[in-house]
Design an enzyme around this catalytic site. Structure first.
Site, PDB file in Angstrom:
ATOM      1  N   ASP A 247       0.848  -1.182   0.000  1.00  0.00           N
ATOM      2  CA  ASP A 247       0.000   0.000   0.000  1.00  0.00           C
ATOM      3  C   ASP A 247       0.886   1.235   0.000  1.00  0.00           C
ATOM      4  O   ASP A 247       1.981   1.230   0.578  1.00  0.00           O
ATOM      5  CB  ASP A 247      -0.921   0.024   1.229  1.00  0.00           C
ATOM      6  CG  ASP A 247      -2.103   0.972   1.036  1.00  0.00           C
ATOM      7  OD1 ASP A 247      -3.178   0.499   0.635  1.00  0.00           O
ATOM      8  OD2 ASP A 247      -1.942   2.191   1.278  1.00  0.00           O
ATOM      9  N   ASP A 287      -7.596  -2.387  -5.730  1.00  0.00           N
ATOM     10  CA  ASP A 287      -8.788  -1.871  -5.047  1.00  0.00           C
ATOM     11  C   ASP A 287      -8.522  -0.375  -4.857  1.00  0.00           C
ATOM     12  O   ASP A 287      -8.003   0.057  -3.841  1.00  0.00           O
ATOM     13  CB  ASP A 287      -8.979  -2.590  -3.715  1.00  0.00           C
ATOM     14  CG  ASP A 287     -10.338  -2.302  -3.091  1.00  0.00           C
ATOM     15  OD1 ASP A 287     -11.059  -1.427  -3.614  1.00  0.00           O
ATOM     16  OD2 ASP A 287     -10.679  -2.937  -2.076  1.00  0.00           O
ATOM     17  N   CYS A 338     -15.408   0.684  -4.736  1.00  0.00           N
ATOM     18  CA  CYS A 338     -16.689   0.698  -4.013  1.00  0.00           C
ATOM     19  C   CYS A 338     -17.452   1.951  -4.443  1.00  0.00           C
ATOM     20  O   CYS A 338     -17.963   2.704  -3.615  1.00  0.00           O
ATOM     21  CB  CYS A 338     -16.507   0.629  -2.505  1.00  0.00           C
ATOM     22  SG  CYS A 338     -15.454   1.918  -1.797  1.00  0.00           S
TER      23      CYS A 338
END
Length: 387
Positions: A247, A287, A338
C-alpha cells in the site's frame, strides 16, 4: 443517560463534524470527555450521529436547519417521534423545539429527499439508470452487518453454528458462498471467540463476491497493490492464494500480519513497503481509491466531503494505478472500486483498454446495494498472449 441526554450529546458531536471534524475522531473525543457514558449510551449516540449523517439534507429540511440540532430534530420528525419527548429543556437535555423549527416543511428537491449533493445527481442518474432512486434510498439506511467465513478453517455452515453458540445469529448471504448476514447479536461479534480465533471476519458481501472473481494463479503470487487493511488479501489467502500486500501508506497494513496469523494463513501473506524494480506478478489486484459512493451507508461523511475537483483527482489516480499495474502484471489485473459511478468504473476500464495495447476485459460485474451488500464494481482484465 436518558434519551434526551443522548440527543444532546449527538447534537454536540454533529456540530463538531459539520465544522470539519472527522466523525470517528469526534465520537472518540466525546467518549473520552464523557466517562460517565456506558457502552449502550455510546452505541445509541453513535447510531443517532451516523443516521444524521446519512440523512443530513432531508433531516435538516425537516428540523429547520443544517445544524446538529436541526438534524436530530429532523430525524425524530421523520421517524414520527414527538420532539417534546427528547427536547425537554431539562437537565442535560436540549431546549424545547420552537414553533419555527416545528413548522419546517421538509425536503423539497429530489437531491434533498434522496440525501445526495446536487452536483452529483446527474452522474448518479446516468450511472444507476432506473435504479437510482431505490439505490439512493437504500444508502440512507444502515448497512447490513456481514461476516466472511474463513474457509481455510471451516465452511460457512460450521462457522454459522459456532456463532450461534455465542448468541450471534446469521443466515447465508446469496452474493457469495463465504458470506453470512448477521440477523441478531451484531454487537457481540468483536468479543466472540469465533472472531477472536479468526474463524470469521467482518467483510461486506459484495466485497467478498468481488474477491471471489479474482483468478488464483497456479504458480506465483497475487500482488494486492492497494491492500489497505487487507480484507481482500485475507479472503484470497483463505482460498489458497499466495499474497504480497502493498500500500502507498504502509500504516494502513499494520494489522494484516496479526489478522493473517489469527486466521491461520500467516504463511500465505507477505507485507511489503515497496515493489522491487522489474518484479512482475501473474495477477495484480487494484482496489483503487475512489469516491466511496457505494459505501455511503458505512462512511456517510464521504458523501458530503466529495467535490467535483476531488472526483477528478481520484479518476487521475485510478488511471495512473492502472498504468502501473499493467507494468507489474504478466497476466491479469483485477480492478475494484466501491463506487456507483460509471466514470470510476466502466468508463475508467474502457479508457485503459482503449489506450493500452494488449489488454482486454474478460469479465466485469456491478454489485448493487439492492442485492444486500455495498455498491461495488469489479473488472478482470487480461493480457493477450504475446502482448
Amino acid at each position: 443517560m436518558t434519551p434526551p441526554a443522548r440527543a444532546a450529546a449527538a447534537v454536540e458531536i454533529l456540530d463538531r463534524i459539520l465544522a470539519g471534524g472527522p466523525a470517528e475522531k469526534e465520537l472518540t473525543n466525546w467518549a473520552r470527555r464523557s466517562r460517565f457514558a456506558g457502552s449502550k449510551d455510546r452505541a445509541a449516540i453513535r447510531d443517532i450521529v451516523f443516521d444524521g449523517l446519512r440523512r443530513r439534507r432531508s433531516a435538516a429540511a425537516r428540523g429547520g436547519g443544517e445544524t446538529g440540532r436541526g438534524i436530530v430534530l429532523g430525524l425524530l420528525r421523520e421517524r414520527g417521534e414527538a420532539p417534546s419527548d427528547w427536547f425537554t429543556g431539562g437537565t442535560y437535555a436540549l431546549p424545547p423545539a420552537t414553533d419555527e423549527e416545528l413548522s419546517a416543511t421538509g425536503p423539497v428537491t429530489e437531491a434533498e429527499t434522496l440525501d445526495v449533493p446536487d452536483w452529483l445527481m446527474t452522474d448518479l442518474r446516468r450511472s444507476l439508470g432506473e435504479d437510482y432512486s431505490p439505490v439512493l434510498n437504500e444508502l440512507r439506511a444502515r448497512a447490513p452487518v456481514t461476516l466472511r467465513a474463513n474457509i481455510a478453517r471451516m465452511d460457512r455452515a460450521a462457522a454459522q453454528a459456532r456463532l450461534s453458540e455465542e448468541g450471534i445469529e446469521t443466515e447465508p448471504h446469496p452474493l457469495c458462498t463465504t458470506a453470512l448476514r448477521v440477523t441478531e447479536g451484531a454487537r457481540k461479534i468483536r468479543n466472540s471467540n469465533a472472531f477472536i480465533d479468526g474463524l470469521v471476519e467482518l467483510q461486506d458481501a459484495a466485497s467478498q463476491a468481488a474477491a471471489a472473481m479474482i483468478p488464483v494463479p497456479e504458480h506465483g503470487a497475487i500482488l494486492d497493490y492497494c491492500a489497505g487493511g487487507g480484507g481482500k488479501a485475507l479472503a484470497l489467502a483463505a482460498l489458497g492464494a499466495t499474497i504480497v500486500a502493498h500500500d502507498a501508506d504502509p500504516i494502513r497494513m499494520r494489522d494484516i500480519p496479526e489478522r493473517a496469523t489469527r486466521a491461520k494463513i500467516g504463511s500465505k501473506v507477505t507485507v511489503v513497503k515497496r515493489i522491487l524494480e522489474g518484479e512482475r506478478y501473474p495477477v495484480v489486484v487494484l482496489d483503487v481509491p475512489c469516491s466511496g459512493s457505494g459505501a455511503w451507508r458505512r462512511q456517510p461523511e464521504a458523501k458530503w466531503s466529495l467535490t467535483p475537483d476531488r472526483l477528478d483527482e481520484l479518476k487521475d489516480v485510478q488511471a495512473g494505478l492502472l498504468r502501473r499495474a499493467a507494468a507489474l502484471s504478466s497476466g491479469a489485473i483485477a480492478y475494484l472500486t466501491c463506487s456507483l459511478l460509471r466514470a470510476e468504473n466502466e468508463e475508467q476500464v474502457a479508457q485503459f483498454v482503449g489506450d493500452t495495447h494488449g489488454w482486454t476485459i474478460r469479465e466485469e460485474r456491478r454489485f448493487s446495494p439492492l442485492e444486500g451488500g455495498d455498491g461495488f464494481y469489479a473488472a478482470i482484465l487480461v493480457r493477450e498472449s504475446g502482448a
